[in-house]
Scaffold this motif. Structure first.
Motif, mmCIF file in Angstrom:
data_model
loop_
_atom_site.group_PDB
_atom_site.id
_atom_site.type_symbol
_atom_site.label_atom_id
_atom_site.label_comp_id
_atom_site.label_asym_id
_atom_site.label_seq_id
_atom_site.Cartn_x
_atom_site.Cartn_y
_atom_site.Cartn_z
ATOM 1 N N LEU A 17 3.738 43.724 89.045
ATOM 2 C CA LEU A 17 2.498 44.608 88.833
ATOM 3 C C LEU A 17 3.099 45.899 89.009
ATOM 4 O O LEU A 17 2.733 46.891 88.038
ATOM 5 N N GLU A 18 4.091 46.294 89.405
ATOM 6 C CA GLU A 18 4.698 47.686 89.310
ATOM 7 C C GLU A 18 5.406 47.886 88.015
ATOM 8 O O GLU A 18 5.256 48.659 87.682
ATOM 9 N N ASN A 19 5.781 46.871 87.493
ATOM 10 C CA ASN A 19 6.582 47.003 86.212
ATOM 11 C C ASN A 19 5.439 47.157 85.007
ATOM 12 O O ASN A 19 5.670 47.843 83.938
ATOM 13 N N LEU A 20 4.151 46.660 85.411
ATOM 14 C CA LEU A 20 3.073 46.803 84.593
ATOM 15 C C LEU A 20 2.373 48.023 84.588
ATOM 16 O O LEU A 20 1.745 48.613 83.685
ATOM 17 N N VAL A 21 2.578 48.729 85.753
ATOM 18 C CA VAL A 21 2.170 50.077 85.910
ATOM 19 C C VAL A 21 2.885 50.843 84.889
ATOM 20 O O VAL A 21 2.279 52.017 84.363
ATOM 21 N N CYS A 23 3.479 50.328 81.802
ATOM 22 C CA CYS A 23 2.785 49.975 80.535
ATOM 23 C C CYS A 23 1.562 51.035 80.684
ATOM 24 O O CYS A 23 0.972 51.423 79.631
ATOM 25 N N GLN A 24 0.955 50.925 81.643
ATOM 26 C CA GLN A 24 -0.428 51.724 81.806
ATOM 27 C C GLN A 24 -0.042 53.415 81.632
ATOM 28 O O GLN A 24 -0.781 53.873 81.071
ATOM 29 N N GLU A 25 0.955 53.536 82.266
ATOM 30 C CA GLU A 25 1.371 55.096 82.078
ATOM 31 C C GLU A 25 1.863 55.449 80.548
ATOM 32 O O GLU A 25 1.281 56.470 80.130
ATOM 33 N N GLU A 26 2.325 54.354 79.815
ATOM 34 C CA GLU A 26 2.537 54.777 78.456
ATOM 35 C C GLU A 26 1.355 54.846 77.888
ATOM 36 O O GLU A 26 0.995 55.747 76.707
ATOM 37 N N MET A 27 0.101 54.008 78.002
ATOM 38 C CA MET A 27 -1.079 53.982 77.265
ATOM 39 C C MET A 27 -1.645 55.441 77.370
ATOM 40 O O MET A 27 -2.291 56.097 76.650
ATOM 41 N N LEU A 128 -2.427 47.698 74.892
ATOM 42 C CA LEU A 128 -3.462 46.960 75.626
ATOM 43 C C LEU A 128 -3.278 45.409 75.704
ATOM 44 O O LEU A 128 -3.368 44.724 76.843
ATOM 45 N N LEU A 129 -3.068 45.046 74.535
ATOM 46 C CA LEU A 129 -2.815 43.643 74.257
ATOM 47 C C LEU A 129 -1.464 43.002 74.912
ATOM 48 O O LEU A 129 -1.318 41.951 75.738
ATOM 49 N N LYS A 130 -0.480 43.834 74.850
ATOM 50 C CA LYS A 130 0.801 43.425 75.506
ATOM 51 C C LYS A 130 0.661 43.581 77.032
ATOM 52 O O LYS A 130 1.251 42.559 77.718
#
Length: 269
Positions: A17-21, A23-27, A128-130
């Motif tokens: 989940l920390e890695n997915l954060v 991705c959220q920051e990039e969006m 978002l899809l990624k």
């Protein structure tokens, strides 16, 4: 153990989940950048158009003033210089043309931002899809380990003869109201009878488990809770109706409670 396995699964999940954060920051960064670009570009273009409009109006008023001056001189048969009028008319035409071109460009720009702004959403949607794909992979990878862990916990419950009600709702009500002997397993009570310690200390100056010194000929009675638990588990011990006079332990002179000899000495006996 079950707890260790579950903790490892949770730790792995948190790490992913920390890695997915990121991705959220990039969006979020893309959305902020889009807002800054659109706002700065449209505002700058509108300011320039407004500046061209002011210049257009200024040249228009100046040309009209020059023409009026020329006409006034011609009525008085005075010499007239038309070069200044011609020069300002040229500036007026150039400014009006530039203004019109910029109005058209700004109109197209605003339409691109609004009517065809969906094109700017494509990168965001792909991000978002990624993100959703990664979350789905993570959840799918946890299904089998979590199911295996659930089966292991159910096996432990079965091995310890836990009822369905206890498994689902817990045993807090039993702990609150019932006698532990009624719901404890017999095999868990096998060692209860070992609470028969706390007997005579054989030597002078010996120290009991509680750290107190004892003298020869004196005994340390077992704690009442320990006696009660041992008696309950083994089915033996004094009955509730038995008094100290009926207790065979109290019949022997050397089995009297600690303190009798000291009391006699104090009373002069």
């Amino acid at each position: 153990s079950v707890v260790t396995s579950y903790h490892a699964l949770q730790a792995n999940c948190v790490e992913q989940l920390e890695n997915l954060v990121e991705c959220q920051e990039e969006m979020l960064e893309y959305v902020k950048h889009w807002d800054q670009v659109v706002t700065s570009r449209v505002c700058a273009e509108l300011r320039y158009v407004k500046k061209l409009q002011s210049a257009w109006l200024s040249y228009e008023m100046k040309v009209e003033s020059l023409k009026a001056s020329v006409a006034k001189k011609q009525t008085k048969n005075k010499p007239v210089d038309l070069s200044k009028v011609t020069r300002n008319e040229t500036k007026l035409r150039r400014t009006r043309k530039e203004y019109n071109n910029n109005v058209i460009r700004n109109t197209v720009l605003i339409e691109e931002i609004t009517l065809r702004g969906w094109k700017d959403l494509i990168p965001l949607i792909l991000k978002l899809l990624k993100y959703d794909v990664e979350v789905a992979k993570q959840n799918a990878s946890l299904v089998d380990p979590l199911k295996a862990l659930q089966d292991e916990i159910e096996s432990v419950c079965s091995r310890f003869d836990m009822s369905d009600d206890v498994i689902l709702n817990g045993r807090l009500q039993q702990l609150l109201e019932e006698d532990a002997i009624d719901f404890a397993r017999p095999e868990d009570m096998e060692d209860i009878g070992a609470i028969e310690a706390y007997t005579v200390c054989p030597t002078i100056g010996s120290v009991s488990s509680s750290g107190e010194d004892h003298q020869v000929g004196k005994t340390t009675p077992p704690p009442q809770d320990a006696v009660g638990a041992g008696a309950a588990a083994t089915g033996g011990g004094r009955s509730d109706a038995m008094t100290d006079d009926e207790d065979p332990l109290m019949d022997s002179p050397d089995k009297q409670p600690i303190g009798n000899e000291d009391e006699k000495k104090e009373n002069g006996e």
